[in-house]
Each structure stands twice: as structure tokens, then as C-alpha cells.
Design a protein around this motif. Sequence first.
Motif, PDB file in Angstrom:
ATOM      1  N   ALA A  62      -4.596 -14.388   0.243  1.00  0.00           N
ATOM      2  CA  ALA A  62      -4.290 -15.790   0.530  1.00  0.00           C
ATOM      3  C   ALA A  62      -3.145 -15.971   1.516  1.00  0.00           C
ATOM      4  N   LEU A  63      -2.464 -14.899   1.887  1.00  0.00           N
ATOM      5  CA  LEU A  63      -1.291 -15.044   2.754  1.00  0.00           C
ATOM      6  C   LEU A  63      -1.655 -15.698   4.081  1.00  0.00           C
ATOM      7  N   ALA A  64      -2.671 -15.158   4.754  1.00  0.00           N
ATOM      8  CA  ALA A  64      -3.053 -15.718   6.055  1.00  0.00           C
ATOM      9  C   ALA A  64      -3.606 -17.138   5.938  1.00  0.00           C
ATOM     10  N   GLY A  87     -10.982 -16.179  -4.942  1.00  0.00           N
ATOM     11  CA  GLY A  87     -12.302 -16.500  -4.415  1.00  0.00           C
ATOM     12  C   GLY A  87     -12.574 -15.806  -3.086  1.00  0.00           C
ATOM     13  N   LEU A  88     -11.531 -15.757  -2.232  1.00  0.00           N
ATOM     14  CA  LEU A  88     -11.689 -15.091  -0.938  1.00  0.00           C
ATOM     15  C   LEU A  88     -11.934 -13.599  -1.116  1.00  0.00           C
ATOM     16  N   HIS A  92     -15.365 -11.335  -0.093  1.00  0.00           N
ATOM     17  CA  HIS A  92     -15.364 -10.184   0.812  1.00  0.00           C
ATOM     18  C   HIS A  92     -15.997  -8.967   0.140  1.00  0.00           C
ATOM     19  N   TYR A  93     -15.666  -8.748  -1.121  1.00  0.00           N
ATOM     20  CA  TYR A  93     -16.265  -7.630  -1.843  1.00  0.00           C
ATOM     21  C   TYR A  93     -17.773  -7.813  -1.988  1.00  0.00           C
ATOM     22  N   SER A  94     -18.182  -9.016  -2.347  1.00  0.00           N
ATOM     23  CA  SER A  94     -19.603  -9.288  -2.543  1.00  0.00           C
ATOM     24  C   SER A  94     -20.389  -9.031  -1.263  1.00  0.00           C
ATOM     25  N   ASP A  95     -19.852  -9.478  -0.129  1.00  0.00           N
ATOM     26  CA  ASP A  95     -20.517  -9.258   1.151  1.00  0.00           C
ATOM     27  C   ASP A  95     -20.567  -7.770   1.504  1.00  0.00           C
ATOM     28  N   ALA A  96     -19.465  -7.054   1.231  1.00  0.00           N
ATOM     29  CA  ALA A  96     -19.386  -5.635   1.597  1.00  0.00           C
ATOM     30  C   ALA A  96     -20.346  -4.797   0.764  1.00  0.00           C
ATOM     31  N   PHE A  97     -20.418  -5.067  -0.528  1.00  0.00           N
ATOM     32  CA  PHE A  97     -21.343  -4.313  -1.384  1.00  0.00           C
ATOM     33  C   PHE A  97     -22.792  -4.687  -1.092  1.00  0.00           C
ATOM     34  N   ALA A  98     -23.031  -5.950  -0.734  1.00  0.00           N
ATOM     35  CA  ALA A  98     -24.396  -6.396  -0.426  1.00  0.00           C
ATOM     36  C   ALA A  98     -24.976  -5.643   0.765  1.00  0.00           C
TER      37      ALA A  98
END
Length: 366
Positions: A62-64, A87-88, A92-98
Motif C-alpha cells: 500500500a505504500l505506493a 486486497g492489492l 497480485h498473487y492470484s494473477d501470478a499463480f493463475a
Amino acid sequence: MTNRTAVSQAKRVVVKVGSSSLTLPDGHLDHERIARLAEALSALHGRGVRVVLVTSGAIAAALAPLGLRRRPRDLETQQAAAAVGMGLLIRHYSDAFAEHGVKVAQLLLTVEDVLRPKTYRNALNTISRLFRLDVVPIINENDTVATHEIRFGDNDRLAALVAHLVRADALVLLSDVDGLYTAHPDTPGAEKLAVVEDVAELKVDTSRLGSRVGTGGMQTKLQAADIATQAGVSVVLGHANDLERALAGEDVGTYFPARKKRRPRRLLWLAFAAEPRGWLHVDAGARRALLDTKASLLPAGVREVKGTFAEGEPVEIIGPDNEPLGRGFAGYSSAELASEAGHSSNEAGHTNQRPAVHRDVMILTD
């Protein structure tokens, strides 16, 4: 070469990755690192290994988006950042594993969730069902409501306890350093330790933290290794870049072989997560009996009872020099024990005594 077949042949593996391993030097999330992590764990999953990922990084994610230059120091902003970042991060994890055809699920847990008798079974049932559904659980400390945990790198300890919960064979702790050193890696003469047989016998300097993004230093990772090995889980502590080699059982990082005897969950909770409700100050005779003969603590050896607790609640045992001797589950309530303290079962009115803390529900500090 060390024999790491416990890792290379593991059927259940927990991998923990810290914030410092998931972020770039400017604090932004490292998407390339997440992609490599997902690729390695998807390959493991594809071979039929049950995989659990315990991740930090919600606040860092969330920093950026929030325009923060560094990790916030006040608790309210940390919790707000975690609420945005969770949530962010899982997206990212969901997209990467998909990308590898693997489904993931997010679980927000606390240490208490995986150890309290009323909740650990629910956590285990959920993870077990996700395994059967061919889903990789991704677990994070619930930083949006955490208090002290959010500040002290509790995901290390959480990962070790999750490894015990799911009966894992191996735990891989990923960091921004390539193992455990005798002092900080920047210190002249510091040497990396390839194998640590017993964490309690270590004499290393763990006082310096690792990065400005993460919260857990080497001390929390050593505690996690201690918990896991006592739970019968072998541990590798190493750099995130060496994940594939660590999973293959190669000589990277620092290896902590599992203890032969797996400590019961209840005693792990007592040792590493329980908050004592009371303190039992004991005399020198009771101290000798506890340390030398592995006896139960009898009321006759209790000099003073502090705190308010019910029978069965955790208490800390304090020696005559005010040194902590161990913990246990009280055999009496505080009021009952106060009336029995200092009296033996041979005295009139005290013949129906039971142990103040039974040996079977006690764990000593050493």
C-alpha cells in the motif's frame, strides 16, 4: 553436504516470505519477485506437494498507492495501510499463480487462531478443504486489527505454527539475507552457519534488524525455527532468490533439522503464544525438583501466588532469584492455590492436594 531429504522429499511445505523480500529498494512491490515465487510454488504444487504460503507485504503493497515514502510508524496508519494493501497483494498473487493454472485462497489469521482450542480446528478444516479442492492457501497476519503483532514480525511465528497445524514436513523462511550468521553479515569476521542442530545453544548476535520495510529481524526467525523444529518440522532459512534450490534440498541458507519428538500443540501454545494469567513464585527445593527430577510442582513449594486465574489457565513459574523457570497450566484457581501454598499434603486440612502444575502440562524455559 548436509542431508536435507526432509525438505526435498517433503509432502507438505510451508513457505514464508517477508516484506523485505517482496519489495524494491524504494518500497514498491516487486512484481517480478512475486512472479518467481508463484512459479516455484506452482511447480511444487504440480508435483502433488501440499503448499501453504505465509506472506507479509500487505502494508508494503500500500505504500505506493497511498503515496507513503516509507513504512508508517503509528499503529493506526499501519492498520489503514494493511487494509488497502491486503486486497492489492492477494490480487497480485492470484494473477501470478493463475499464469500457471493454480488457484489461491486468502486466509487472514492470528497466532491465537491456530492455537486456541476453539478456533484451531476451524483453521485446520479450512486449509484441509482447500488442499482437497486443489487450492494453494495464502495466509497473512490480520494486520488490520492486530496490535503488537503488527510491529514485531509475527508472520515468522505464525508460519511456524501453521507448519505445525498442517503437519508440514518442511518450513522455508525466505529473507533478504542468505542464512544465519554468527553476527550481522556486514560485521568483519561474521560466518554463515550451514546447520543449526539446537537453537537454544546458539551464540549469535541477532540484535540488528534486516530492512526498513520488514518488521521481523533474525531473532523472530530463530524463534520460528525453534517452534517448528520442536513441532517436528525441518526448517531452511535463506534468501528469496534461493527458493528453488532450498526446495530441492541443496546446501543453501541455514538448515535446522527437525527434533525427533513432536511437541503437542497445547504445549507449543503454552511456550510460544500463551499470555500467563498468573505467576507462581517457588522456593529452592521446588526449583531443584522441577529441574533435576522432572517432578510436578506441588503446593508446598509455592511461596507466593500473583495474578488472578482459573484452574487450567496458563501461569508462569518463577524461581527464588526471580528467574523464569517455565510455564504450565494451573491445577487450581488463584484463590484456591493461595490457600494451599506452602502447605504439604501431610498437614491437616490439606490432605486432598493435587499438583499446583502437573509435569505433563508444564514446559521448562530451557
